[in-house]
Design a protein around this motif. Sequence first.
Motif, PDB file in Angstrom:
ATOM      1  N   UNK A   1       0.828  -1.209   0.000  1.00  0.00           N
ATOM      2  CA  UNK A   1       0.000   0.000   0.000  1.00  0.00           C
ATOM      3  C   UNK A   1       0.864   1.260   0.000  1.00  0.00           C
ATOM      4  N   UNK A   2       1.913   1.265   0.797  1.00  0.00           N
ATOM      5  CA  UNK A   2       2.827   2.409   0.826  1.00  0.00           C
ATOM      6  C   UNK A   2       3.518   2.597  -0.528  1.00  0.00           C
ATOM      7  N   UNK A   3       3.905   1.499  -1.141  1.00  0.00           N
ATOM      8  CA  UNK A   3       4.564   1.580  -2.448  1.00  0.00           C
ATOM      9  C   UNK A   3       3.601   2.075  -3.522  1.00  0.00           C
ATOM     10  N   UNK A   4       2.335   1.670  -3.440  1.00  0.00           N
ATOM     11  CA  UNK A   4       1.339   2.201  -4.371  1.00  0.00           C
ATOM     12  C   UNK A   4       1.242   3.714  -4.231  1.00  0.00           C
ATOM     13  N   UNK A   5       1.279   4.195  -2.995  1.00  0.00           N
ATOM     14  CA  UNK A   5       1.235   5.647  -2.751  1.00  0.00           C
ATOM     15  C   UNK A   5       2.501   6.328  -3.285  1.00  0.00           C
ATOM     16  N   UNK A   6       3.651   5.686  -3.112  1.00  0.00           N
ATOM     17  CA  UNK A   6       4.908   6.251  -3.603  1.00  0.00           C
ATOM     18  C   UNK A   6       4.889   6.357  -5.128  1.00  0.00           C
ATOM     19  N   UNK A   7       4.368   5.326  -5.774  1.00  0.00           N
ATOM     20  CA  UNK A   7       4.288   5.329  -7.241  1.00  0.00           C
ATOM     21  C   UNK A   7       3.325   6.419  -7.711  1.00  0.00           C
TER      22      UNK A   7
ATOM     23  N   UNK B   1      12.783   2.536  -8.062  1.00  0.00           N
ATOM     24  CA  UNK B   1      12.872   1.634  -6.900  1.00  0.00           C
ATOM     25  C   UNK B   1      11.513   1.272  -6.292  1.00  0.00           C
ATOM     26  N   UNK B   2      10.559   2.184  -6.340  1.00  0.00           N
ATOM     27  CA  UNK B   2       9.225   1.868  -5.803  1.00  0.00           C
ATOM     28  C   UNK B   2       8.558   0.777  -6.637  1.00  0.00           C
ATOM     29  N   UNK B   3       8.720   0.832  -7.948  1.00  0.00           N
ATOM     30  CA  UNK B   3       8.159  -0.226  -8.807  1.00  0.00           C
ATOM     31  C   UNK B   3       8.836  -1.568  -8.522  1.00  0.00           C
ATOM     32  N   UNK B   4      10.153  -1.536  -8.351  1.00  0.00           N
ATOM     33  CA  UNK B   4      10.883  -2.784  -8.091  1.00  0.00           C
ATOM     34  C   UNK B   4      10.399  -3.420  -6.786  1.00  0.00           C
ATOM     35  N   UNK B   5      10.311  -2.626  -5.748  1.00  0.00           N
ATOM     36  CA  UNK B   5       9.867  -3.175  -4.460  1.00  0.00           C
ATOM     37  C   UNK B   5       8.400  -3.589  -4.498  1.00  0.00           C
ATOM     38  N   UNK B   6       7.596  -2.893  -5.293  1.00  0.00           N
ATOM     39  CA  UNK B   6       6.187  -3.271  -5.410  1.00  0.00           C
ATOM     40  C   UNK B   6       6.065  -4.640  -6.087  1.00  0.00           C
TER      41      UNK B   6
ATOM     42  N   UNK C   1       8.022  -5.076 -12.170  1.00  0.00           N
ATOM     43  CA  UNK C   1       9.456  -5.248 -12.377  1.00  0.00           C
ATOM     44  C   UNK C   1       9.884  -4.793 -13.766  1.00  0.00           C
ATOM     45  N   UNK C   2       9.073  -5.092 -14.769  1.00  0.00           N
ATOM     46  CA  UNK C   2       9.376  -4.602 -16.126  1.00  0.00           C
ATOM     47  C   UNK C   2       9.395  -3.078 -16.158  1.00  0.00           C
ATOM     48  N   UNK C   3       8.454  -2.454 -15.472  1.00  0.00           N
ATOM     49  CA  UNK C   3       8.398  -0.985 -15.430  1.00  0.00           C
ATOM     50  C   UNK C   3       9.643  -0.434 -14.735  1.00  0.00           C
ATOM     51  N   UNK C   4      10.057  -1.051 -13.645  1.00  0.00           N
ATOM     52  CA  UNK C   4      11.259  -0.603 -12.945  1.00  0.00           C
ATOM     53  C   UNK C   4      12.478  -0.661 -13.863  1.00  0.00           C
ATOM     54  N   UNK C   5      12.618  -1.759 -14.604  1.00  0.00           N
ATOM     55  CA  UNK C   5      13.764  -1.896 -15.510  1.00  0.00           C
ATOM     56  C   UNK C   5      13.648  -0.972 -16.715  1.00  0.00           C
ATOM     57  N   UNK C   6      12.434  -0.674 -17.120  1.00  0.00           N
ATOM     58  CA  UNK C   6      12.236   0.300 -18.201  1.00  0.00           C
ATOM     59  C   UNK C   6      12.729   1.680 -17.748  1.00  0.00           C
ATOM     60  N   UNK C   7      12.463   2.019 -16.504  1.00  0.00           N
ATOM     61  CA  UNK C   7      12.881   3.316 -15.962  1.00  0.00           C
ATOM     62  C   UNK C   7      14.366   3.356 -15.633  1.00  0.00           C
TER      63      UNK C   7
ATOM     64  N   UNK D   1      19.583  -2.497  -9.246  1.00  0.00           N
ATOM     65  CA  UNK D   1      19.847  -3.792  -8.606  1.00  0.00           C
ATOM     66  C   UNK D   1      18.577  -4.392  -8.013  1.00  0.00           C
ATOM     67  N   UNK D   2      17.740  -3.567  -7.385  1.00  0.00           N
ATOM     68  CA  UNK D   2      16.504  -4.070  -6.781  1.00  0.00           C
ATOM     69  C   UNK D   2      15.590  -4.718  -7.818  1.00  0.00           C
ATOM     70  N   UNK D   3      15.530  -4.127  -8.993  1.00  0.00           N
ATOM     71  CA  UNK D   3      14.671  -4.677 -10.053  1.00  0.00           C
ATOM     72  C   UNK D   3      15.224  -6.017 -10.538  1.00  0.00           C
TER      73      UNK D   3
END
Length: 170
Positions: free
Chosen positions: A23-29, A37-42, A70-76, A81-83
């Motif tokens: 939920x926190x990561x959804x808010x961060x995104x 990093x928020x997408x990777x952790x999500x 994870x794809x979105x994190x790597x796209x960005x 490393x987290x992704x």
Amino acid sequence: DLYLLARQRMYERTELKLQSAADLLDRAIAADPQYAPAYAQRGIAALLLSETSYGSIPQAVAQKQAKRYLDKALELNADLAEAWAGMGLYYNGPPRQSEKGLFALEKALAINPNLIDAGNWLVLLYWFTNQPGKSMALLDDLTTRDPLYKPAFGNRVYQLNMQRRQGEAR
């Protein structure tokens, strides 16, 4: 701040804390849609919330959701490393795709050798690919570096029991 709080909650590995982290990561995104990093952790949170891990989300749903994040994190950020760690967890299955998982986790650790989750997930893949020596050596390193990281200790107990070393496991 939302991302850091989420990371802290994910560390505890309970369904309630993982859902709170998601939920926190959804808010961060929502606050910063370009923060990789928020997408990777999500994505990682989705995998950890699956019914085969710490939660109750059907595995297929969790996998699909995680892959999208994870794809979105790597796209960005292709060098995040987290992704790559999340992709390694994703490829750890089910279904397990060991070669892709090993590649992703080793890449994550090449980028950030201190990423303890990536090390722990690599421990599992080494174990599942019949490399117990590498697995135990990495576990020794992880538990020495972070004696409060519960997942590594759980994996260590599991592997010692599988090797019929119950005394050490206790």
